[in-house]
Motif scaffolding. Structure first.
Motif, PDB file in Angstrom:
ATOM      1  N   THR A   1       4.968   0.006  -7.010  1.00 21.52           N
ATOM      2  CA  THR A   1       3.985   0.310  -5.978  1.00 21.52           C
ATOM      3  C   THR A   1       2.617   0.256  -6.648  1.00 21.52           C
ATOM      4  O   THR A   1       2.499   0.496  -7.855  1.00 21.52           O
ATOM      5  N   VAL A   2       1.595  -0.083  -5.867  1.00 25.89           N
ATOM      6  CA  VAL A   2       0.271  -0.303  -6.439  1.00 25.89           C
ATOM      7  C   VAL A   2      -0.816   0.265  -5.532  1.00 25.89           C
ATOM      8  O   VAL A   2      -0.573   0.546  -4.359  1.00 25.89           O
ATOM      9  N   THR A   3      -1.995   0.409  -6.104  1.00 25.43           N
ATOM     10  CA  THR A   3      -3.161   0.778  -5.302  1.00 25.43           C
ATOM     11  C   THR A   3      -3.733  -0.493  -4.686  1.00 25.43           C
ATOM     12  O   THR A   3      -3.351  -1.602  -5.053  1.00 25.43           O
ATOM     13  N   GLY A   4      -4.667  -0.336  -3.756  1.00 23.72           N
ATOM     14  CA  GLY A   4      -5.278  -1.495  -3.122  1.00 23.72           C
ATOM     15  C   GLY A   4      -4.623  -1.787  -1.784  1.00 23.72           C
ATOM     16  O   GLY A   4      -3.939  -0.945  -1.213  1.00 23.72           O
ATOM     17  N   GLU A   5      -4.796  -2.983  -1.313  1.00 25.00           N
ATOM     18  CA  GLU A   5      -4.282  -3.347   0.007  1.00 25.00           C
ATOM     19  C   GLU A   5      -2.773  -3.503   0.028  1.00 25.00           C
ATOM     20  O   GLU A   5      -2.118  -3.110   0.982  1.00 25.00           O
TER      21      GLU A   5
ATOM     22  N   ASP B   1       1.184  -2.926  -0.837  1.00 24.84           N
ATOM     23  CA  ASP B   1       1.997  -1.729  -1.059  1.00 24.84           C
ATOM     24  C   ASP B   1       2.759  -1.796  -2.376  1.00 24.84           C
ATOM     25  O   ASP B   1       3.018  -0.781  -3.008  1.00 24.84           O
TER      26      ASP B   1
END
Length: 151
Positions: free
Chosen positions: A97-101, A103
């Protein structure tokens, strides 16, 4: 568990080459082989060391194409649901999972462009996926297989 300096140096030595002998590591960090073994055993029991592995050139296994796929999921999709949906793809070597737009981001190895395209289409068809965005790796520039920055 937070590692002390000595344990961290042992972990870095193992990350460089997990086949090194305890005597060799001990000579590097200033301990006897039995003392290194006790520390490694303790690090394994505590979960700081989760296992030992081998690094293989993906090309040697026929994986010539590498890419990353950003996943944009339907609302209320949990990380656990993403993991369950992706775990059956042998081409996926990592997913986070990641930050930003986006998911999540998925690293994929495939035999060729057509294989990558088929994997991308299958992932895009997962019920929790709303859309995807992919990029292909042209040339890997730097890969580190360490335990993080050394002290």
């Amino acid at each position: 568990m937070r590692l002390n300096d000595l344990d961290e140096r042992i972990v870095h030595a193992l990350a460089e080459d997990a086949r090194r002998s305890y005597a060799d590591i001990g000579a590097q960090v200033g301990l006897s082989a039995p003392a290194v073994k006790r520390r490694v055993d303790r690090l394994r029991e505590s979960g700081a060391i989760t296992g030992f592995t081998v690094r293989v050139d993906p090309g040697a296994l026929g994986w010539q194409t590498e890419g990353y796929i950003e996943l944009y999921c339907r609302s209320n999709t949990s990380p656990e649901a993403i993991e369950r949906g992706l775990e059956h793809y042998p081409e996926i070597v990592s997913a986070s999972t990641v930050t930003g737009e986006a998911d999540a981001i998925v690293q994929v190895f495939a035999s060729d462009m057509r294989h990558f395209e088929r994997v991308l289409e299958r992932i895009a068809g997962e019920p929790f996926v709303e859309r995807t965005k992919s990029v292909l790796v042209l040339s890997p520039l730097l890969r580190r297989y360490s335990a993080g920055p050394s002290a």
